[in-house]
Design a protein around this motif. Structure first.
Motif, PDB file in Angstrom:
ATOM      1  N   ILE A 178     -10.343  -6.298   7.096  1.00  0.00           N
ATOM      2  CA  ILE A 178      -9.248  -7.089   6.185  1.00  0.00           C
ATOM      3  C   ILE A 178      -8.109  -6.199   5.982  1.00  0.00           C
ATOM      4  N   ILE A 179      -6.831  -6.480   6.162  1.00  0.00           N
ATOM      5  CA  ILE A 179      -5.611  -5.857   5.561  1.00  0.00           C
ATOM      6  C   ILE A 179      -5.147  -6.434   4.385  1.00  0.00           C
ATOM      7  N   THR A 180      -5.100  -6.051   3.329  1.00  0.00           N
ATOM      8  CA  THR A 180      -4.711  -6.579   2.221  1.00  0.00           C
ATOM      9  C   THR A 180      -3.270  -6.941   2.107  1.00  0.00           C
ATOM     10  N   ASN A 181      -2.517  -6.103   2.352  1.00  0.00           N
ATOM     11  CA  ASN A 181      -0.653  -6.351   2.640  1.00  0.00           C
ATOM     12  C   ASN A 181      -0.258  -5.116   3.385  1.00  0.00           C
ATOM     13  N   VAL A 182       1.026  -5.167   3.556  1.00  0.00           N
ATOM     14  CA  VAL A 182       1.677  -3.963   4.015  1.00  0.00           C
ATOM     15  C   VAL A 182       3.056  -4.048   3.141  1.00  0.00           C
ATOM     16  N   GLU A 183       2.962  -2.869   2.444  1.00  0.00           N
ATOM     17  CA  GLU A 183       4.014  -2.565   1.444  1.00  0.00           C
ATOM     18  C   GLU A 183       4.655  -1.059   1.782  1.00  0.00           C
ATOM     19  N   GLU A 184       5.340  -0.592   0.753  1.00  0.00           N
ATOM     20  CA  GLU A 184       6.301   0.538   1.104  1.00  0.00           C
ATOM     21  C   GLU A 184       5.535   1.739   0.774  1.00  0.00           C
ATOM     22  N   THR A 185       4.327   1.722   0.418  1.00  0.00           N
ATOM     23  CA  THR A 185       3.344   3.130  -0.098  1.00  0.00           C
ATOM     24  C   THR A 185       3.279   3.962   1.043  1.00  0.00           C
ATOM     25  N   HIS A 186       3.857   5.099   0.666  1.00  0.00           N
ATOM     26  CA  HIS A 186       3.633   6.311   1.713  1.00  0.00           C
ATOM     27  C   HIS A 186       4.766   5.964   2.782  1.00  0.00           C
ATOM     28  N   ILE A 187       5.987   5.156   2.613  1.00  0.00           N
ATOM     29  CA  ILE A 187       7.126   5.129   3.316  1.00  0.00           C
ATOM     30  C   ILE A 187       7.734   6.464   3.795  1.00  0.00           C
ATOM     31  N   GLY A 188       7.646   7.465   2.904  1.00  0.00           N
ATOM     32  CA  GLY A 188       8.167   8.749   3.348  1.00  0.00           C
ATOM     33  C   GLY A 188       7.541   9.415   4.684  1.00  0.00           C
ATOM     34  N   HIS A 189       6.377   8.947   4.980  1.00  0.00           N
ATOM     35  CA  HIS A 189       5.805   9.528   6.327  1.00  0.00           C
ATOM     36  C   HIS A 189       5.853   8.635   7.389  1.00  0.00           C
ATOM     37  N   PHE A 190       6.863   7.445   7.347  1.00  0.00           N
ATOM     38  CA  PHE A 190       6.810   6.754   8.347  1.00  0.00           C
ATOM     39  C   PHE A 190       8.459   6.204   8.686  1.00  0.00           C
ATOM     40  N   ARG A 191       8.472   5.588  10.055  1.00  0.00           N
ATOM     41  CA  ARG A 191      10.016   5.537  10.224  1.00  0.00           C
ATOM     42  C   ARG A 191      10.488   4.043   9.423  1.00  0.00           C
ATOM     43  N   ASP A 192       9.579   3.116   9.155  1.00  0.00           N
ATOM     44  CA  ASP A 192      10.031   2.029   8.486  1.00  0.00           C
ATOM     45  C   ASP A 192       8.584   1.183   7.995  1.00  0.00           C
ATOM     46  N   LEU A 193       8.901  -0.068   7.536  1.00  0.00           N
ATOM     47  CA  LEU A 193       7.862  -0.915   7.247  1.00  0.00           C
ATOM     48  C   LEU A 193       7.035  -1.284   8.233  1.00  0.00           C
ATOM     49  N   GLU A 194       7.408  -1.508   9.462  1.00  0.00           N
ATOM     50  CA  GLU A 194       6.715  -1.943  10.760  1.00  0.00           C
ATOM     51  C   GLU A 194       5.870  -0.978  11.106  1.00  0.00           C
ATOM     52  N   GLN A 195       6.232   0.457  11.173  1.00  0.00           N
ATOM     53  CA  GLN A 195       5.337   1.314  11.434  1.00  0.00           C
ATOM     54  C   GLN A 195       4.097   1.520  10.505  1.00  0.00           C
ATOM     55  N   ILE A 196       4.200   1.136   9.218  1.00  0.00           N
ATOM     56  CA  ILE A 196       3.145   1.189   8.179  1.00  0.00           C
ATOM     57  C   ILE A 196       2.203  -0.110   8.831  1.00  0.00           C
ATOM     58  N   ALA A 197       3.097  -1.079   9.140  1.00  0.00           N
ATOM     59  CA  ALA A 197       2.081  -2.366   9.701  1.00  0.00           C
ATOM     60  C   ALA A 197       1.327  -1.835  10.913  1.00  0.00           C
ATOM     61  N   GLU A 198       2.020  -0.884  11.887  1.00  0.00           N
ATOM     62  CA  GLU A 198       1.275  -0.681  12.952  1.00  0.00           C
ATOM     63  C   GLU A 198       0.195   0.396  12.569  1.00  0.00           C
ATOM     64  N   ALA A 199       0.217   1.179  11.498  1.00  0.00           N
ATOM     65  CA  ALA A 199      -0.611   2.170  11.403  1.00  0.00           C
ATOM     66  C   ALA A 199      -2.211   1.348  10.686  1.00  0.00           C
ATOM     67  N   LYS A 200      -1.632   0.321   9.674  1.00  0.00           N
ATOM     68  CA  LYS A 200      -2.832  -0.409   9.152  1.00  0.00           C
ATOM     69  C   LYS A 200      -3.413  -1.203  10.345  1.00  0.00           C
ATOM     70  N   SER A 201      -2.922  -1.783  11.060  1.00  0.00           N
ATOM     71  CA  SER A 201      -3.480  -2.523  12.311  1.00  0.00           C
ATOM     72  C   SER A 201      -4.243  -1.604  13.145  1.00  0.00           C
ATOM     73  N   GLU A 202      -4.158  -0.220  12.907  1.00  0.00           N
ATOM     74  CA  GLU A 202      -5.170   0.334  13.850  1.00  0.00           C
ATOM     75  C   GLU A 202      -6.684  -0.021  13.552  1.00  0.00           C
ATOM     76  N   ILE A 203      -6.618  -0.667  12.133  1.00  0.00           N
ATOM     77  CA  ILE A 203      -8.006  -0.869  11.784  1.00  0.00           C
ATOM     78  C   ILE A 203      -8.734  -1.712  12.716  1.00  0.00           C
ATOM     79  N   PHE A 204      -7.930  -2.596  13.565  1.00  0.00           N
ATOM     80  CA  PHE A 204      -8.842  -3.644  14.408  1.00  0.00           C
ATOM     81  C   PHE A 204      -9.247  -2.924  15.880  1.00  0.00           C
ATOM     82  N   GLU A 205      -8.682  -1.590  15.984  1.00  0.00           N
ATOM     83  CA  GLU A 205      -9.229  -0.913  17.133  1.00  0.00           C
ATOM     84  C   GLU A 205     -10.734  -0.485  17.117  1.00  0.00           C
ATOM     85  N   GLY A 206     -11.361  -0.877  16.078  1.00  0.00           N
ATOM     86  CA  GLY A 206     -12.809  -0.561  15.821  1.00  0.00           C
ATOM     87  C   GLY A 206     -13.626  -1.696  16.097  1.00  0.00           C
TER      88      GLY A 206
END
Length: 478
Positions: free
Chosen positions: A185-213
Motif C-alpha cells: 500500500i502507498i498511503t499517499n505521495v506528498e512533498e516530504t523529503h522533496i529536497g532529495h528529489f527532482r520533483d513530486l513525480e520522482q517521489i512517486a517513482e521512489a514510492k512505487s518501487e514497493i511493487f517490485e517486491g
C-alpha cells in the motif's frame, strides 16, 4: 517461557557465519545495548560515532543470549556466545531473508509520504482478529529497521505488517525485494523529503518501487485514488501484474469514503464497498486518521476478509508519542492539553496537525498555541512551503512560537497578536514557552526530527511535577 525465535544452528546457516562459544537460542534481536532483553541477540552494528562491538560485553551482562559480530571484541571471556560474520549489517539482512523464506505469513508492506506508521498500526490491529500478527515496532523502516523487523518475524505468524521508508531513490527497491510482500500500500505521495528529489513525480517513482517486491502476476496493490499520482503509481503496479484496489473520496474508488464527522474525541466514518455502506468509529483524531482508516479497510477488502470485524478492531488505535498523541497535563484547575507531534514534520503533516489544533476546544480561558519547528529536507521549495502555511496557522492558532530559520520567515508575517516568540533552537525558547502557558491551553508541538523539539515537550510534561508553577496572568488577558 518465550518461544524460541532462532537457534544458533539456524543463524549459522542463514548467515554462513561461525559459532564462537556454546550453542544458543534467541527470542528477539536488538541493535541498542540499552534495549537488551533476556535471551535476545545483540546485533553489534558499526556506526559513524559508535561501534556496537564496544557494547557486546555490556549486552551479554544484561542478559543477551549472544551477539552478532564481525570480530571478537576485547575483554570477553573465551567462551562468550558469538556469531561471527564478515559484515554485521549483511548478516542482519541474511537473517531477514531466512525469516521471509521460512514464513508462510501473508506479508503487507506499507509506504507513503505521511501516515505510514499509523496505517501500519491500524493494519496490525485489523488483522489481529483474523490470526496472529507481527508488525514493525515503531517506525523501523529503513535499511536497518526493516531487516530487523523482518528478522523478528515468528515462524508461526499468520500475518506480517512491515513499514518501508525512504528519502532517496532506490531505497525501497532494496527493501521490498527483501520483504517480498503479498500486498503493498502507498498511503499517499506528498512533498516530504522533496529536497532529495527532482520533483513530486520522482517521489512517486521512489514510492512505487514497493511493487517490485510483489510476486509477478500475483500481488495486491492498494492505492490512494484521490492522490494526484494515482495513475503513475497504478501503471507501476500494473507492470508487475498486480491487482489494484483503490480507496478515497473519488466515485471511482473501490473503497469509497462517503462521509466523516471528525471531532476532538474521534471520528464517525461512512464508506461504501461493493454497493454496501459500512459505518464505523475510530478514536484517532483528525481527518487524516479517518482517511487512513479507509486505506486500511481497502487492504482488508483486497485480502477478502470481513470488513465489519476489521472496522471494529481499529477503533482504539490512536497516535503515539511524537506522532500526535494527546496528553492531559496537570496544571491548575483546567490543566493543559499537549498535542505531541514532535517526531517529524512535512507540509502535509503540519497541515493535518493544524486541523486537529483548530478542532480542539480549549478549556475555560485557554488558547490554542502552536509551537512550530522547521520542516527539513524540502530543498529549494523550503521557503515557499513554509510561507504557504501562513494562512493555515492564522486560522488554527491563537498564539504561535517558531523554531528555526524557515519558520522564522513564516512567523515574521504573522499578525503581531499571534506572534509568541522565536528561537533558533528549541532549547532557546523553552523557558519563554513555559512562562506563557496558562490553564486550559491546547498546545501543539510540531517539527522535523532534526529540529529536536523534544525539550519543549519534556518541559511541558514537567509542569505537572512542578510545585512552583502558577498560571501567568497573561493567560487571562483580553
Amino acid at each position: 517461557m518465550t518461544a524460541s525465535l532462532w537457534t544458533s544452528d539456524e543463524l549459522v546457516k542463514a548467515t554462513r557465519g561461525t559459532l564462537h562459544g556454546p550453542a544458543f537460542e534467541i527470542t528477539d534481536l536488538v541493535i541498542d545495548s540499552r534495549k537488551v532483553t533476556p535471551g535476545c541477540l545483540f546485533v553489534a552494528l558499526p556506526g559513524e560515532r559508535v561501534d556496537g562491538h564496544d557494547y557486546v560485553g555490556t549486552a551479554l551482562q544484561s542478559g543477551a543470549a549472544a551477539a552478532l559480530v564481525s570480530r571478537v571484541p576485547n575483554g570477553l571471556n573465551g567462551d562468550a556466545p558469538l556469531l561471527l560474520v564478515e559484515d554485521v549489517l549483511a548478516g542482519l539482512w541474511d537473517i531477514a531473508k531466512a525469516a521471509r523464506a521460512r514464513s508462510s505469513a501473508t506479508v503487507l508492506a506499507v509506504t507513503g509520504s505521511v501516515g505510514k506508521t499509523g496505517t501500519k498500526d491500524s493494519l496490525a490491529a485489523a488483522l489481529s482478529v483474523f490470526g496472529s500478527v507481527h508488525a514493525s515496532a515503531g517506525n523501523l523502516n529503513n535499511h536497518i529497521g526493516a531487516p530487523l523487523s523482518l528478522s523478528r518475524l515468528p515462524r508461526d505468524a499468520e500475518y506480517a505488517v512491515l513499514e518501508l521508508g525512504m528519502n532517496h531513490i532506490g531505497e525501497i527497491s532494496d527493501l521490498t525485494r527483501l520483504v517480498r510482500p503479498d500486498l503493498a500500500i502507498i498511503t499517499n505521495v506528498e512533498e516530504t523529503h522533496i529536497g532529495h528529489f527532482r520533483d513530486l513525480e520522482q517521489i512517486a517513482e521512489a514510492k512505487s518501487e514497493i511493487f517490485e517486491g510483489l510476486e509477478k502476476d500475483n500481488g495486491l496493490a492498494v492505492l490512494n485514488r484521490d492522490n494526484a499520482h494515482f495513475y503513475f503509481c497504478a501503471d507501476k503496479a500494473e507492470a508487475t501484474g498486480a491487482r489494484i484496489v483503490s480507496f478515497g473520496r473519488s466515485e471511482d474508488a473501490d473503497v469509497r469514503l462517503i462521509g466523516a464527522e471528525c471531532g476532538s474525541d474521534g471520528s464517525n466514518i461512512v464508506v461504501r464497498v461493493d454497493g454496501r455502506q459500512l459505518v464505523y468509529r475510530i478514536d484517532g483524531i483528525g481527518m487524516h486518521w479517518a482517511f487512513n482508516s479507509v486505506g486500511v479497510l481497502a487492504c482488508i477488502h483486497a485480502l477478502g476478509l470481513d470488513l465489519n470485524k476489521a472496522s471494529r478492531a481499529i477503533r482504539d488505535v490512536t497516535a503515539k508519542a511524537g506522532r500526535g498523541r494527546q496528553e492531559e497535563i496537570a496544571f491548575g484547575e483546567d490543566g493543559l492539553l499537549l498535542i505531541d507531534e514532535s517526531y517529524n514534520a512535512s507540509p502535509a503533516s503540519v497541515t493535518a496537525a493544524l486541523e486537529v489544533l483548530s478542532m480542539t476546544k480549549p478549556k475555560g480561558q485557554g488558547r490554542r498555541i502552536a509551537i512550530l519547528g522547521d520542516m527539513l529536507e524540502l530543498g529549494e521549495r523550503s521557503d515557499f512551503l513554509h510561507l504557504d502555511l501562513l494562512a493555515k496557522v492564522c486560522a488554527s492558532a491563537d498564539l504561535v512560537f517558531t523554531v528555526g530559520p524557515m519558520m522564522d520567515r513564516m512567523g515574521r508575517n504573522l499578525p503581531p497578536m499571534l506572534s509568541g516568540g522565536h528561537g533558533a533552537t528549541a532549547d532557546e525558547i523553552v523557558s519563554q514557552v513555559i512562562d506563557t502557558l496558562g490553564e486550559g491551553d491546547v498546545v501543539l508541538v510540531k517539527g522535523s526530527l532534526g529540529m529536536a523539539m523534544a525539550p519543549i515537550v519534556g518541559a511541558i510534561r514537567d509542569i505537572a511535577n512542578s510545585n512552583q508553577m502558577t498560571p501567568p496572568s497573561a493567560a487571562y488577558g483580553g
